[in-house]
Scaffold this active site. Structure first.
Site, PDB file in Angstrom:
ATOM      1  N   CYS A  95       0.797  -1.221   0.000  1.00 13.16           N
ATOM      2  CA  CYS A  95       0.000   0.000   0.000  1.00 13.16           C
ATOM      3  C   CYS A  95       0.840   1.287   0.000  1.00 13.16           C
ATOM      4  O   CYS A  95       1.422   1.622  -1.023  1.00 13.16           O
ATOM      5  CB  CYS A  95      -0.976  -0.040   1.160  1.00 13.16           C
ATOM      6  SG  CYS A  95      -2.477   0.869   0.800  1.00 13.16           S
ATOM      7  N   ARG A 128     -12.007   7.192  -2.147  1.00 14.18           N
ATOM      8  CA  ARG A 128     -11.085   6.110  -1.766  1.00 14.18           C
ATOM      9  C   ARG A 128     -11.593   4.789  -2.344  1.00 14.18           C
ATOM     10  O   ARG A 128     -12.801   4.568  -2.455  1.00 14.18           O
ATOM     11  CB  ARG A 128     -10.986   5.997  -0.241  1.00 14.18           C
ATOM     12  CG  ARG A 128     -10.358   7.195   0.416  1.00 14.18           C
ATOM     13  CD  ARG A 128     -10.075   6.934   1.888  1.00 14.18           C
ATOM     14  NE  ARG A 128      -8.961   6.007   2.061  1.00 14.18           N
ATOM     15  CZ  ARG A 128      -7.689   6.326   1.929  1.00 14.18           C
ATOM     16  NH1 ARG A 128      -7.351   7.563   1.612  1.00 14.18           N
ATOM     17  NH2 ARG A 128      -6.740   5.439   2.103  1.00 14.18           N
ATOM     18  N   HIS A 191      -3.611  -5.208   1.921  1.00  8.75           N
ATOM     19  CA  HIS A 191      -2.948  -5.098   3.222  1.00  8.75           C
ATOM     20  C   HIS A 191      -3.646  -5.939   4.282  1.00  8.75           C
ATOM     21  O   HIS A 191      -4.496  -6.750   3.978  1.00  8.75           O
ATOM     22  CB  HIS A 191      -2.806  -3.647   3.626  1.00  8.75           C
ATOM     23  CG  HIS A 191      -4.096  -2.906   3.642  1.00  8.75           C
ATOM     24  ND1 HIS A 191      -5.121  -3.217   4.471  1.00  8.75           N
ATOM     25  CD2 HIS A 191      -4.514  -1.854   2.891  1.00  8.75           C
ATOM     26  CE1 HIS A 191      -6.106  -2.380   4.264  1.00  8.75           C
ATOM     27  NE2 HIS A 191      -5.789  -1.558   3.310  1.00  8.75           N
TER      28      HIS A 191
HETATM   29  N1  GLN Z   1      -2.002   6.958   1.877  1.00 10.87           N
HETATM   30  C1  GLN Z   1      -2.153   6.102   0.746  1.00 10.87           C
HETATM   31  C2  GLN Z   1      -3.491   6.209   0.045  1.00 10.87           C
HETATM   32  O1  GLN Z   1      -4.489   6.508   0.653  1.00 10.87           O
HETATM   33  C3  GLN Z   1      -1.884   4.686   1.157  1.00 10.87           C
HETATM   34  C4  GLN Z   1      -2.792   4.235   2.222  1.00 10.87           C
HETATM   35  C5  GLN Z   1      -2.502   2.889   2.711  1.00 10.87           C
HETATM   36  O2  GLN Z   1      -1.355   2.514   3.005  1.00 10.87           O
HETATM   37  N2  GLN Z   1      -3.589   2.170   2.839  1.00 10.87           N
HETATM   38  O3  GLN Z   1      -3.540   6.002  -1.143  1.00 10.87           O
END
Ligand code: GLN
Length: 241
Positions: A95, A128, A191
């Site tokens: 990630c 997201r 993850h």
């Molecule tokens: N900050 C990054 C995003 O939101 C990665 C987030 C994460 O490690 N889940 O894309």
């Protein structure tokens, strides 16, 4: 006795989703086979960065804020990490860690520079991308299951993806693919307990590391993965059938 040394890089910042579970999985699957495993952590307070005897580097996930902090520290080791990967060292990046392997991660108000180990870049999108995800990889005969939660969209150019998306988003909404595999690098948005749920992916990483370190390495012995496989298959069925 064979031995693999794993470095957990910046666990104090890049530790969003229980990355330690992935480290534990790598370690256990070595120990169960009578292969020695040592785990060392390198945090923001440490000095004297040295990966000369490291076999697997693990870079976990982090929020945008943590990525901004960690990026300047990571860039101090850009040369060493580059050489490590080009010489066949194993690197697992999840990630936020995956995004930092690229050229940059462009946020609304600033751009975080990456390590440029992969010829990829990431841009923050509007919503997201969150949810369960199932992939099909052409190098293992088990689907890869996991959970994604990222604002960034990663454009991987001509790199080989980790897998084709069977369910979920992946690198960006429309690409149909997820992650990158390059030399002995596995980089992914999946993850949480990625490796415990995907024993064949874990063994792929371990096999590469062992082959690289021990040219005469003859392969990993079988383990009883009944529980792990049941968990994996349950998720595959739930989201794809
Ligand atoms: N900050 C990054 C995003 O939101 C990665 C987030 C994460 O490690 N889940 O894309």
């Amino acid at each position: 006795m064979m031995k693999i040394k794993i470095m957990h890089l910046y666990p104090d910042l890049l530790n969003l989703y229980g990355d330690r579970g992935n480290i534990e999985c790598l370690k256990r699957r070595l120990l169960w086979r009578g292969i020695e495993a040592e785990v060392v952590s390198y945090t923001c307070d440490d000095t004297g960065f040295d990966i000369s005897d490291i076999d697997i580097v693990f870079l976990g996930g982090g929020s945008d804020r943590e990525q901004k902090i960690v990026c300047s520290r990571l860039l101090e080791h850009k040369q060493e990490l580059h050489a490590f990967v080009e010489n066949g060292g194993s690197l697992v990046a999840v990630c936020g860690g995956y995004q930092l392997l690229g050229k940059y991660y462009k946020l609304e108000d600033e751009t975080i520079q990456g390590l440029e180990i992969l010829d990829i870049y990431t841009e923050q999108g509007k919503k997201r991308l969150i949810g369960n995800i199932v992939l099909e990889a052409d190098f293992i005969d088990q689907k890869i299951v996991g959970f994604e939660n990222h604002g960034g969209r990663t454009y991987i150019g001509s790199h080989k993806p980790l897998g084709r998306v069977v369910y979920g988003y992946g690198n960006e909404e429309n690409s149909g693919v997820e992650g990158v595999v390059y030399k002995n690098v596995v980089a992914t948005y999946l993850h949480g307990p990625l490796l415990p749920k995907n024993p064949k992916l874990c063994d792929y990483i371990l096999r590469n590391a062992l082959k690289h370190k021990y040219p005469g390495f003859e392969g990993l012995s079988e383990l009883d993965d009944k529980l792990e496989n049941t968990a994996n298959e349950y998720i595959v069925k739930r989201f794809t059938e």
